[in-house]
Scaffold this active site. Structure first.
Site, PDB file in Angstrom:
ATOM      1  N   LYS A 134       3.405 -10.488   2.532  1.00 41.77           N
ATOM      2  CA  LYS A 134       4.128  -9.960   1.369  1.00 41.77           C
ATOM      3  C   LYS A 134       5.633 -10.124   1.549  1.00 41.77           C
ATOM      4  CE  LYS A 134       0.255  -6.971   0.376  1.00 41.77           C
ATOM      5  NZ  LYS A 134      -0.476  -5.764   0.727  1.00 41.77           N
TER       6      LYS A 134
ATOM      7  N   GLN B 216       0.313   0.328   2.062  1.00 41.23           N
ATOM      8  CA  GLN B 216      -0.789  -0.504   2.591  1.00 41.23           C
ATOM      9  C   GLN B 216      -1.965   0.372   3.007  1.00 41.23           C
ATOM     10  OE1 GLN B 216      -0.704  -4.019   2.804  1.00 41.23           O
ATOM     11  NE2 GLN B 216      -2.859  -3.752   3.260  1.00 41.23           N
TER      12      GLN B 216
ATOM     13  N   ASP C  79       0.277  -1.989  -7.228  1.00 41.82           N
ATOM     14  CA  ASP C  79      -1.126  -2.203  -6.851  1.00 41.82           C
ATOM     15  C   ASP C  79      -2.063  -1.846  -8.003  1.00 41.82           C
ATOM     16  OD1 ASP C  79      -1.650  -3.319  -4.369  1.00 41.82           O
ATOM     17  OD2 ASP C  79      -1.273  -1.459  -3.282  1.00 41.82           O
TER      18      ASP C  79
END
Length: 285
Positions: A53, A97, A120
């Site tokens: 990322k 995460q 997300d």
């Protein structure tokens, strides 16, 4: 033999387009889209994703921050960091995460992220928007699958689509996105009876079960499109999907490889969501 749906090539095209768009965005507005990635503990797979990322942010021209916290970080400490990022104007997207250490409730953390910065698309507000088809962000993996299907030139209208897996991250949103494209969708899971027979009806089969090479060629209808979301490491360290590529590729018309299929698309879609979040932040000023 099936044609390969090349996630590396498609994701690179998406990122190249985003880079051009970002250059114009920065020129017009004087700042870059900003993404904050939070990682708690040192899970090796999570570390690989976070590094990918960061590289993608550099490549496209985003501002990025990494917040690497130790395994013993408390839930309150993580909530305080999320709140700080919610209030930081430089940050347009926040990604925590997963998985988190067991003493931290994932749902509590997801719910604390401002839905406008939830790149997300896991927050209940964004999940609800996906359900009714009026969304700002899409979960990155299902969105990546849709981009790959679109790239293959396959119309989903009226097709039988079977999704194996019902997670909140992939299976459920994947089914909704296929439904929005006028497909007829069946969701299968660990309690499904006659799984093989149902899978054999699929024009498009999306597999996200987390079991290495579980779906073999005899589950697949001749000419089906097979999308393998799985990522499993065998004892010999080889990475494989949830689909047995060798036998499945003899029956399918299109298939995603592992690695190099859905994985790179997930990162590209995260980058797309981050630019969308930055544009939305401007509109809301």
């Amino acid at each position: 033999m099936a044609k390969i749906l090349d996630g590396k090539a498609v994701s690179q095209r998406v990122k190249d387009d985003l880079k051009k768009e970002t250059e114009k965005f920065v020129k017009d507005n004087g700042f870059a889209p900003g993404l904050a990635v939070v990682i708690v503990g040192n899970d090796p797979a999570s570390r690989v994703y976070v590094n990918s990322k960061k590289r993608a942010c550099e490549e496209i021209g985003y501002y990025s921050e990494e917040h690497a916290l130790c395994e013993s970080t408390t839930e309150d400490e993580l909530l305080n960091l999320v709140e700080k990022l919610n209030n930081d104007d430089k940050i347009h997207g926040i990604l925590v995460q997963l998985p988190l250490p067991k003493h931290i409730n994932e749902e509590t953390i997801i719910n604390a992220i401002n839905p406008k910065k939830d790149v997300d698309a896991f927050h209940p507000v964004n999940v609800g928007k996906i359900m009714i088809g009026n969304f700002d962000f899409l979960p990155c993996t299902p969105a990546g699958v849709m981009e790959l299907i679109k790239e293959s030139g396959i119309s989903l209208e009226g097709k039988n689509c079977v999704v194996i897996g019902r997670s909140n991250i992939v299976g459920k949103p994947q089914a909704m996105l296929l439904l929005h494209k006028n497909a007829t969708v069946t969701i299968c899971h660990s309690k499904t009876k006659n799984l093989k027979e149902i899978a054999q009806t699929a024009d498009v089969l999306v597999v996200a079960v987390g079991r290495a090479q579980m779906i073999t060629g005899d589950y697949i209808k001749e000419g089906a499109v097979v999308i393998d979301v799985g990522m499993n490491r065998l004892e010999n360290k080889k990475l494989v999907g949830d689909v047995d590529f060798e036998s499945a590729s003899k029956k399918a018309s299109y298939i995603t490889p592992v690695p190099g299929g859905v994985g790179p698309m997930t990162i590209a879609m995260l980058m797309k969501n981050t630019l969308t979040a930055a544009k939305k932040a401007l509109e809301n000023k």
